[in-house]
Design a protein around this motif. Structure first.
Motif, PDB file in Angstrom:
ATOM      1  N   VAL A 104      48.259  35.553  41.281  1.00  0.00           N
ATOM      2  CA  VAL A 104      48.867  36.654  42.033  1.00  0.00           C
ATOM      3  C   VAL A 104      49.748  37.390  41.037  1.00  0.00           C
ATOM      4  O   VAL A 104      50.773  36.872  40.577  1.00  0.00           O
ATOM      5  CB  VAL A 104      49.694  36.146  43.224  1.00  0.00           C
ATOM      6  N   TYR A 155      34.148  38.628  44.758  1.00  0.00           N
ATOM      7  CA  TYR A 155      35.390  38.483  45.520  1.00  0.00           C
ATOM      8  C   TYR A 155      35.574  39.618  46.516  1.00  0.00           C
ATOM      9  O   TYR A 155      36.691  39.995  46.845  1.00  0.00           O
ATOM     10  CB  TYR A 155      36.591  38.438  44.560  1.00  0.00           C
ATOM     11  N   GLU A 199      55.060  36.509  48.133  1.00  0.00           N
ATOM     12  CA  GLU A 199      53.635  36.649  47.806  1.00  0.00           C
ATOM     13  C   GLU A 199      53.117  35.519  46.934  1.00  0.00           C
ATOM     14  O   GLU A 199      51.965  35.547  46.516  1.00  0.00           O
ATOM     15  CB  GLU A 199      53.387  37.995  47.106  1.00  0.00           C
ATOM     16  N   LYS A 241      44.693  38.671  42.710  1.00  0.00           N
ATOM     17  CA  LYS A 241      45.404  39.565  43.634  1.00  0.00           C
ATOM     18  C   LYS A 241      46.482  40.328  42.885  1.00  0.00           C
ATOM     19  O   LYS A 241      47.195  39.763  42.054  1.00  0.00           O
ATOM     20  CB  LYS A 241      46.017  38.770  44.796  1.00  0.00           C
ATOM     21  N   GLN A 242      46.653  41.622  43.227  1.00  0.00           N
ATOM     22  CA  GLN A 242      47.609  42.492  42.562  1.00  0.00           C
ATOM     23  C   GLN A 242      48.624  43.003  43.574  1.00  0.00           C
ATOM     24  O   GLN A 242      48.248  43.586  44.587  1.00  0.00           O
ATOM     25  CB  GLN A 242      46.881  43.657  41.899  1.00  0.00           C
ATOM     26  N   HIS A 289      37.838  39.084  49.447  1.00  0.00           N
ATOM     27  CA  HIS A 289      39.145  38.507  49.117  1.00  0.00           C
ATOM     28  C   HIS A 289      40.170  39.624  48.891  1.00  0.00           C
ATOM     29  O   HIS A 289      39.826  40.723  48.452  1.00  0.00           O
ATOM     30  CB  HIS A 289      39.055  37.639  47.857  1.00  0.00           C
ATOM     31  N   GLU A 290      41.422  39.319  49.176  1.00  0.00           N
ATOM     32  CA  GLU A 290      42.484  40.313  49.030  1.00  0.00           C
ATOM     33  C   GLU A 290      42.625  40.727  47.577  1.00  0.00           C
ATOM     34  O   GLU A 290      42.760  39.890  46.687  1.00  0.00           O
ATOM     35  CB  GLU A 290      43.804  39.742  49.551  1.00  0.00           C
ATOM     36  N   ALA A 291      42.601  42.019  47.334  1.00  0.00           N
ATOM     37  CA  ALA A 291      42.677  42.572  45.985  1.00  0.00           C
ATOM     38  C   ALA A 291      44.046  43.147  45.689  1.00  0.00           C
ATOM     39  O   ALA A 291      44.612  42.930  44.612  1.00  0.00           O
ATOM     40  CB  ALA A 291      41.620  43.660  45.800  1.00  0.00           C
ATOM     41  N   THR A 294      41.729  42.739  37.525  1.00  0.00           N
ATOM     42  CA  THR A 294      40.648  43.153  38.421  1.00  0.00           C
ATOM     43  C   THR A 294      39.375  42.366  38.146  1.00  0.00           C
ATOM     44  O   THR A 294      38.743  41.832  39.060  1.00  0.00           O
ATOM     45  CB  THR A 294      40.380  44.660  38.267  1.00  0.00           C
ATOM     46  N   ARG A 340      47.005  46.274  52.927  1.00  0.00           N
ATOM     47  CA  ARG A 340      46.344  45.292  52.079  1.00  0.00           C
ATOM     48  C   ARG A 340      44.859  45.617  52.021  1.00  0.00           C
ATOM     49  O   ARG A 340      44.252  45.920  53.044  1.00  0.00           O
ATOM     50  CB  ARG A 340      46.585  43.868  52.595  1.00  0.00           C
ATOM     51  N   THR A 393      40.948  44.514  50.432  1.00  0.00           N
ATOM     52  CA  THR A 393      40.056  43.577  49.754  1.00  0.00           C
ATOM     53  C   THR A 393      39.406  44.300  48.577  1.00  0.00           C
ATOM     54  O   THR A 393      39.505  45.536  48.442  1.00  0.00           O
ATOM     55  CB  THR A 393      38.967  43.073  50.693  1.00  0.00           C
ATOM     56  N   TYR A 394      38.674  43.542  47.760  1.00  0.00           N
ATOM     57  CA  TYR A 394      37.983  44.200  46.646  1.00  0.00           C
ATOM     58  C   TYR A 394      36.864  45.101  47.138  1.00  0.00           C
ATOM     59  O   TYR A 394      36.566  46.131  46.517  1.00  0.00           O
ATOM     60  CB  TYR A 394      37.477  43.164  45.628  1.00  0.00           C
TER      61      TYR A 394
END
Length: 537
Positions: free
Chosen positions: A206, A18, A250, A231-232, A21-23, A226, A31, A33-34
């Motif tokens: 999320v 990921y 969100e 997403k966190q 992808h947004e982490a 994680t 923001r 990503t991972y």
């Protein structure tokens, strides 16, 4: 074959599958990503290594739920250093004790709290001090972002063993000095696995960080969320209006909340016209005292969220049971309340027992009270440099089980229901009275906002139940109800010997950072002039 269970695998997996992808949604508005989160963790690893921190050293993190906490935690653990999160509500003296007891080598502290560390800096063994905003802190502190920029992303990751300690979580210290709970790669990993399963965590979740990350690593969610690549959404504090707004903005699907946070959300909801969900269905986990039926009903029927009641302790990972046993209730029927108020069934791979003074299992009659003991792969290795306390915790009634200190019953389905802490049970005239049962009863009164019941001295009975009540209107001087009315309210609903005998209206109850009422403070004040309590609470 056997593959070592290492906590570093969680971020490694997220980066592999990921990466773009947004982490994390940071409190700063940034923001990541991972891939970006992982690189920042790598840079912190490199920075610590350049400052002499290595495998087995302790690195403390004092931070609300920001992206810095995640980066510092993984940056430490990638070196095999022991992640030591600190409760940001503690005092400078508390920090001095913990930093010294753990022998902390380096610390990252949010600028809002770093002053309490600076106040004891010369008294602790810590040598590396990092913060997010060094200009806001007196003393010689390095800036986190500047440290990352200077460090580069290359570091040497040592070989690690799953039996090695990787996190050190300190208890609240409500009955003495805080104790460091040692957790290994193996215990953290297996706990994260069962949390992922029982909390239904998926890669499209999320997660809203309303639960403190310092609290047993956010109930293990710094690993589980994680590792699944979800997403966190980070936070710097708890505000009911902000939580509802963020859930919608969100599309939050999952969050955790102590009972006090649930009450805050309900109070705000009842006073305003709010939207409670975005595009995702929302589920919420709560722990601690059993939520009253009115709370469950409001959260599920009015918010439209699905509530699960879980249970555990710092020493057990923490989570060891769940009320989410859907074969035992229908989602839309009132029979779900009896199940969801219970602490529930043991997690996978977890053995939950309720035993009497002789260590024998109590019958499944939902009446006989015993102490909860637990055995599982998520249970701690022991207390840091405290073998005596470790031995006591695992050998009181049953050898080899961690003793929770909670008294419970077991129903025909094997679901446990906590009746009280051992120290909170009220022994009045030889009768055992559950303070939780009294609190649940009083909470049903419309003029009661929150309540804590403790044993108070009684010349006739030795001790008797006393209720500290926060009125629903928030005004202890004009609470909208008198003490006698509340006493009669309990008398009408409970056996005569269980009746609350005294009521004191207060503006607030003392609580821990995770919303648990600190009854010991109330007991201490109430019994200040007495030699001992009947129940030794």
């Amino acid at each position: 074959m056997q593959k070592p269970l290492l906590v570093t695998d969680f971020l490694d997996r997220a980066r592999e599958y990921y990466g773009d992808h947004e982490a994390v949604v940071a409190t700063t508005g940034d923001r990541y990503t991972y891939d970006e989160l992982g690189e920042r963790a790598d840079r912190f690893s490199a920075a610590l290594q350049a400052r002499g921190v290595g495998k087995g050293d302790r690195v403390a993190v004092l931070d609300p739920n920001t992206h810095y906490h995640l980066e510092a935690a993984y940056g430490s653990m990638q070196l095999g250093a022991i992640h030591t999160p600190l409760n940001y509500r503690l005092t400078a003296d508390d920090f001095e004790y913990i930093l010294t007891d753990a022998g902390v080598d380096a610390i990252y502290a949010d600028a809002e709290y770093a002053g309490r560390i600076e106040a004891v800096r010369d008294a602790v063994p810590t040598e590396t001090f990092v913060t997010n905003d060094p200009e806001a802190v007196d003393g010689d502190w390095e800036g986190f972002d500047a440290v990352l920029e200077d460090a580069g992303a290359d570091y040497d990751r040592p070989e690690m063993n799953e039996k090695e300690v990787i996190t050190l979580n300190y208890t609240s210290g409500t009955t003495g000095d805080p104790k460091g709970v040692m957790r290994t790669h193996r215990t953290e990993t297996l706990h994260a696995y069962v949390v992922t399963i029982h909390q239904n965590i998926a890669d499209d979740d999320v997660y809203l960080w309303t639960l403190p990350m310092f609290h047993v690593n956010g109930w293990g969610h710094i690993f589980a969320i994680t590792g699944m690549g979800a997403k966190q959404v980070c936070t710097r504090g708890i505000d009911a209006e902000w939580i509802f707004d963020t859930v919608v903005a969100e599309d939050v699907s999952y969050l955790c909340a102590a009972p006090t946070v649930l009450n805050m959300l309900i109070d705000h909801y009842e006073g305003t016209d709010v939207t409670t969900a975005g595009d995702n269905d929302v589920r919420i986990a709560t722990a601690g005292s059993a939520p009253p039926e009115t709370t469950i009903r409001t959260v599920e029927d009015e918010f439209g969220w699905y509530l699960t009641h879980v249970y555990g302790a710092t020493e057990t990972g923490p989570l060891v049971t769940t009320s989410d046993a859907r074969r035992l209730f229908d989602d839309g029927s009132d029979d779900r309340f009896a199940v969801k108020k219970r602490q529930g069934l043991g997690y996978l791979g977890t053995e939950i027992r309720v035993v009497d003074d002789d260590g024998e299992d109590v019958p499944r009659d939902d009446e006989t009270i015993g102490e909860v003991v637990v055995r599982g792969n998520q249970v701690m290795e022991g207390y840091w440099e405290n073998p005596e306390a470790t031995e006591e915790a695992f050998s009181d009634r049953v050898e080899g089980y961690y003793h929770m200190g909670d008294l419970a019953t077991v129903d025909e389905n094997g679901m446990i229901s906590i009746q009280d802490r051992k120290k909170d049970i009220i022994i009045s005239g030889g009768e055992n009275i559950s303070s939780i049962e009294l609190e649940d009863t009083l909470f049903d009164h419309p003029d009661v906002g929150s309540v804590a019941v403790i044993p108070a001295p009684s010349e006739r009975w030795g001790e008797e139940p006393k209720a500290f009540v926060v009125p629903a209107n928030g005004d202890p001087d004009a609470p909208g109800v008198d003490a006698e009315t509340l006493i009669e309210f309990t008398r009408e609903r409970l056996a005569g010997f269980k009746t609350v005998r005294r009521v004191e209206f207060v503006s607030e109850l003392p609580t821990t950072a995770t919303g648990k009422v600190q009854k010991y403070e109330l007991r201490s004040k109430e019994w200040d002039d007495e030699e001992r309590m009947v129940g030794e609470g």
